[in-house]
Design a protein around this motif. Structure first.
Motif, short mmCIF file in Angstrom:
data_model
loop_
_atom_site.label_atom_id
_atom_site.label_comp_id
_atom_site.label_asym_id
_atom_site.label_seq_id
_atom_site.Cartn_x
_atom_site.Cartn_y
_atom_site.Cartn_z
N VAL A 1 3.04 10.30 -7.32
CA VAL A 1 4.01 10.77 -8.32
C VAL A 1 3.32 10.93 -9.68
N ILE A 2 2.49 9.97 -10.06
CA ILE A 2 1.79 10.07 -11.34
C ILE A 2 0.85 11.27 -11.35
N CYS A 3 0.12 11.48 -10.26
CA CYS A 3 -0.78 12.65 -10.18
C CYS A 3 0.00 13.96 -10.25
N PHE A 4 1.12 14.02 -9.55
CA PHE A 4 1.94 15.23 -9.58
C PHE A 4 2.48 15.49 -10.99
N MET A 5 2.96 14.44 -11.65
CA MET A 5 3.50 14.61 -12.99
C MET A 5 2.39 15.02 -13.98
N VAL B 1 0.03 19.30 -17.27
CA VAL B 1 -1.12 20.14 -17.67
C VAL B 1 -0.79 21.61 -17.46
N LEU B 2 -0.21 21.95 -16.32
CA LEU B 2 0.14 23.34 -16.06
C LEU B 2 1.21 23.85 -17.02
N LYS C 1 0.83 -1.21 0.00
CA LYS C 1 0.00 0.00 0.00
C LYS C 1 0.86 1.26 0.00
N LEU C 2 1.99 1.23 0.70
CA LEU C 2 2.89 2.37 0.74
C LEU C 2 3.47 2.66 -0.64
N VAL C 3 3.96 1.63 -1.30
CA VAL C 3 4.53 1.80 -2.64
C VAL C 3 3.45 2.24 -3.62
N LEU C 4 2.27 1.66 -3.54
CA LEU C 4 1.18 2.04 -4.43
C LEU C 4 0.78 3.49 -4.22
N ALA C 5 0.71 3.94 -2.97
CA ALA C 5 0.37 5.33 -2.69
C ALA C 5 1.43 6.28 -3.24
N CYS C 6 2.70 5.92 -3.10
CA CYS C 6 3.78 6.76 -3.63
C CYS C 6 3.71 6.85 -5.15
#
Length: 67
Positions: free
Chosen positions: A42-46, A51-52, A33-38
């Motif tokens: 990261v994907i959401c941030f990228m 987009v910005l 779960k920790l690795v999946l959350a990270c």
């Protein structure tokens, strides 16, 4: 396990649930779960950064994005 085989040259990372308290305290699901959350963060941030960046380029670019 591929992470451990890449980064560790010995087999000390293999824990026995009968003798090692750490494996009982921190089971595999916690690390999964920790690795999946990270990875998701990261994907959401990228995606947001992309987009910005595209918005900024379209809004501020002097040439190449005529409407």
């Amino acid at each position: 396990t591929w992470f451990h085989t890449i980064f560790f040259s010995n087999q000390l990372w293999l824990l026995d649930p009968n003798t090692d308290f750490m494996i009982c305290m921190l089971p595999e699901t916690i690390f999964y779960k920790l690795v999946l959350a990270c990875v998701v963060k990261v994907i959401c941030f990228m995606a947001l950064a992309s987009v910005l960046a595209i918005y900024y380029m379209v809004k501020k670019a002097p040439i190449g994005f005529e409407r």
